[in-house]
Enzyme design. Structure first.
Site, PDB file in Angstrom:
ATOM      1  N   ARG A   1       0.830  -1.215   0.000  1.00 41.38           N
ATOM      2  CA  ARG A   1       0.000   0.000   0.000  1.00 41.38           C
ATOM      3  C   ARG A   1       0.859   1.257   0.000  1.00 41.38           C
ATOM      4  O   ARG A   1       0.568   2.222  -0.710  1.00 41.38           O
ATOM      5  CB  ARG A   1      -0.926  -0.027   1.224  1.00 41.38           C
ATOM      6  CG  ARG A   1      -2.040  -1.035   1.086  1.00 41.38           C
ATOM      7  CD  ARG A   1      -2.745  -1.344   2.382  1.00 41.38           C
ATOM      8  NE  ARG A   1      -3.667  -2.455   2.179  1.00 41.38           N
ATOM      9  CZ  ARG A   1      -4.115  -3.253   3.134  1.00 41.38           C
ATOM     10  NH1 ARG A   1      -3.719  -3.072   4.386  1.00 41.38           N
ATOM     11  NH2 ARG A   1      -4.954  -4.242   2.845  1.00 41.38           N
TER      12      ARG A   1
ATOM     13  N   PHE B   1      -5.652  -2.837  -6.445  1.00 41.39           N
ATOM     14  CA  PHE B   1      -4.502  -3.543  -5.875  1.00 41.39           C
ATOM     15  C   PHE B   1      -4.427  -3.388  -4.352  1.00 41.39           C
ATOM     16  O   PHE B   1      -4.801  -2.348  -3.800  1.00 41.39           O
ATOM     17  CB  PHE B   1      -3.201  -2.972  -6.445  1.00 41.39           C
ATOM     18  CG  PHE B   1      -2.777  -3.536  -7.779  1.00 41.39           C
ATOM     19  CD1 PHE B   1      -3.104  -4.817  -8.170  1.00 41.39           C
ATOM     20  CD2 PHE B   1      -2.010  -2.754  -8.636  1.00 41.39           C
ATOM     21  CE1 PHE B   1      -2.683  -5.321  -9.387  1.00 41.39           C
ATOM     22  CE2 PHE B   1      -1.577  -3.251  -9.864  1.00 41.39           C
ATOM     23  CZ  PHE B   1      -1.923  -4.544 -10.242  1.00 41.39           C
ATOM     24  N   GLU B   2      -3.827  -4.379  -3.696  1.00 43.25           N
ATOM     25  CA  GLU B   2      -3.478  -4.324  -2.263  1.00 43.25           C
ATOM     26  C   GLU B   2      -4.667  -3.975  -1.374  1.00 43.25           C
ATOM     27  O   GLU B   2      -4.570  -3.245  -0.396  1.00 43.25           O
ATOM     28  CB  GLU B   2      -2.347  -3.322  -2.002  1.00 43.25           C
ATOM     29  CG  GLU B   2      -1.215  -3.341  -3.001  1.00 43.25           C
ATOM     30  CD  GLU B   2      -0.443  -4.656  -3.035  1.00 43.25           C
ATOM     31  OE1 GLU B   2      -0.947  -5.675  -2.528  1.00 43.25           O
ATOM     32  OE2 GLU B   2       0.670  -4.676  -3.570  1.00 43.25           O
ATOM     33  N   GLY B   3      -5.819  -4.528  -1.731  1.00 46.46           N
ATOM     34  CA  GLY B   3      -7.055  -4.166  -1.049  1.00 46.46           C
ATOM     35  C   GLY B   3      -7.672  -2.978  -1.748  1.00 46.46           C
ATOM     36  O   GLY B   3      -7.028  -1.939  -1.909  1.00 46.46           O
TER      37      GLY B   3
END
Length: 607
Positions: free
Chosen positions: A276, A414-416
């Site tokens: 993140r 992406f990434e949550g």
């Protein structure tokens, strides 16, 4: 001065800035990068501009090149050059051949790798989420076996978490690993979807359930039973490999289990914090790239006898791009500086350093989500302005900005997803409040004492930007009051009230962006000449004004939902009076002209 030598923020991590005093002692910012950090960033940027940005069309078309007597993807050849420059080994400890760099240096590379998301995600999937699980959770034997080979591109890695039925609910995956041969190995069965580098990788960090306990494995993708799917047809990042990995009775030796059985959630979630942060810095670098592309076009393109960038509406968009990017720059470096400062408290030579680093990253979960959300959405805003400011040309591939806009969509996933990150940020904030990780209760007791005495606003400090300091202090009190009201009204269920969580996270982001911008400007004012101070003051006033307006809207909307009907009039009156100090007229049109004129004159983002 390095990030570890600077007090990055006078606040506890995990959202403590909500109740902390304004960081009058300063924050870490790009101006405090060490000479070594700057030099490394310049080296990475030089490689990127000369080797990557000159080959955009070939990368996007997945071109191949001759290497060692065979054809390989151009992206893999460029990844090799990243290895040769030491960029892949940044996060790897020195005892395994890496650089053991601080996180500031690591994210600096993410920032300068701007303008070609396809290559950036290829690099990141290998050197970041594809390697960090081994760096942080692997045992000594696993690190010796894999890390030196990953740093030289003898092996290429990827990260396999997402499944067809589990996206945001990532830990509900159905992939299974069954112990065989008396526990000497596992048979892996299942499918992983949307895996970056899937068709180019040699190994994967794969998550699977072992007797109901989610666990992580390093899997050889050349093993019998591994099937790679066709490349996904995507909106953007066309030059990266994205495909499905299917595992059918794939034998995985026990020694390739990461950590212990059941460590999968800890591995997956802690690695995502780093991802993140890097996505936020990528958004920062690419926002600057779009600004400079747009300036170059707008200064050359003429309509009605003058450059299109000189028209008022274009200037307003340009100023918005510059101010948003400056705010992102300020909060992103503030965060990474604070992380490095805390991580440095346990020396790298200490056997407990890796565990301490993991704990440090986890403690900054709120801020990591803010960097990710604000970074990706700032780039979306900047790229959208860039396309429109190019007019019809912005819709055409040749001018690049349309590709940036398409590529950026996946950054918000992406990434949550950004929705999930908003939920995580607020949920963690509330959890930290209940756990007394920072003095929220004490702050609110003091605030209520002042309210009973009829003191709603704060005093305006003397000196430059005193009004902005007061506005920020009043906005902070208003947000804390609203968070408290939400917790009282909804209890612990407030964490699962999604609209409340998302709205208050937006207010939290607005506060963090405004405070970081103002703190950075105040520490820069003493170092620059009068003309530059006028520019910085303009940016600070614009950002504080707009973020206070965002915060006011979010708090008032939330209060209408969480306050009991009988109490709503009184609570709304209190909140409105708390917000009075943050609601003052500001001639943002004049200030935006000043910011835009500076950018047009210099022809680049130079803040």
């Amino acid at each position: 001065m390095s990030s570890s030598e600077v007090s990055a923020a006078q606040a506890s991590p995990g959202g403590g800035f909500l109740v902390a005093p304004f960081p009058g002692g300063g924050i870490f910012s790009r101006e405090k990068l060490s000479e070594d950090q700057k030099l490394f960033g310049q080296t990475a940027e030089k490689f990127w501009k000369e080797e990557v940005l000159t080959r955009l069309e070939a990368i996007e078309g997945k071109a191949t090149v001759e290497e060692g007597g065979k054809r390989v993807p151009l992206a893999m050849s460029l990844l090799q050059k990243c290895c040769d420059l030491g960029l892949v080994g940044l996060d790897i400890p020195e005892e395994y051949g890496g650089m053991g760099a601080d996180k500031t240096t690591s994210v600096l590379v993410s920032e300068v790798f701007a303008g070609c998301s396809s290559m950036a995600v290829t690099f990141g999937a290998h050197s970041g989420i594809g390697m960090l699980p081994i760096v942080l959770f692997g045992n000594d034997a696993q690190k010796k076996k894999y890390l030196p080979r990953l740093m030289t591109r003898e092996l290429v890695s990827c990260y396999a978490l997402t499944e067809p039925g589990s996206g945001s609910d990532a830990l509900s995956g159905k992939t299974k690993a069954t112990a065989v041969d008396g526990g000497a190995a596992y048979l892996l069965n299942g499918e992983k979807q949307y895996i970056t580098n899937a068709n180019w990788a040699d190994i994967a960090v794969v998550f699977a359930g072992v007797e109901g306990k989610y666990s992580g494995f390093v899997v050889d993708l050349h093993s019998p039973g591994v099937t790679r799917g066709a490349e996904e047809k995507k909106m953007g990042i066309h030059g990266s490999s994205t495909a499905t990995l299917t595992f059918e009775n794939v034998r995985v030796p026990k020694e390739d289990l990461l950590g212990e059985i059941g460590d999968g959630p800890a591995i997956a979630l802690n690695i995502l914090y780093v991802g993140r942060l890097k996505l936020g810095f990528s958004g920062l670098g690419t926002s600057k790239y779009v600004i400079e592309k747009t300036l170059a076009f707008g200064r050359d393109r003429k309509q009605f006898g003058q450059p299109v960038i000189s028209f008022e509406m274009q200037k307003a968009k340009l100023a918005d791009m510059v101010c948003s990017t400056f705010a992102l720059d300020s909060l992103a470096y503030r965060t990474i500086g604070a992380i490095d400062e805390r991580a440095a408290k346990v020396p790298k030579s200490d056997p407990g350093h890796a565990a301490h680093l993991i704990d440090t990253l986890r403690s900054f979960g709120v801020e990591a989500s803010i960097v990710k959300v604000f970074g990706t959405e700032t780039l979306m805003r900047v790229a959208n302005h860039g396309v429109r400011m190019h007019g019809g040309y912005g819709f055409c591939e040749h001018y690049q900005v349309e590709r940036i806009l398409r590529d950026n969509v996946v950054d918000t996933i992406f990434e949550g997803t950004n929705d999930i990150n908003r939920m995580l940020a607020f949920g963690t904030l509330v959890q930290n409040i209940f756990a007394a990780e920072f003095p929220f209760r004490e702050t609110m007791d003091a605030l209520h004492a002042e309210l009973r005495a009829g003191r709603y606003g704060t005093a305006q400090p003397a000196g430059p930007l005193g009004l902005e300091l007061k506005r920020l202090a009043d906005a902070k009190r208003a947000l804390a009051y609203t968070v408290e009201t939400a917790i009282i009204g909804l209890g612990k269920d407030v964490r699962v009230e999604q609209q409340v969580a998302a709205t208050l996270t937006d207010a939290l982001i607005a506060l963090y962006a405004a405070e970081s911008t103002l703190a950075r400007v105040l520490q820069l004012r003493a170092q620059v000449q009068a003309g530059r101070r006028e520019l910085l003051d303009a940016i600070a006033r614009i950002v504080v004004h707009e973020k206070c307006a965002d915060l006011a809207r979010c708090t008032l909307d939330t209060l209408s939902h969480v306050a009991p009907p009988a109490e709503l009039p009184a609570r709304r009156s209190t909140l409105t009076r708390l917000l009075e100090g943050s609601d003052v007229p500001v001639d943002t049109m004049r200030l935006k002209r000043l910011v835009a004129d500076h950018a047009i004159e210099t022809g680049r983002y130079d803040l």
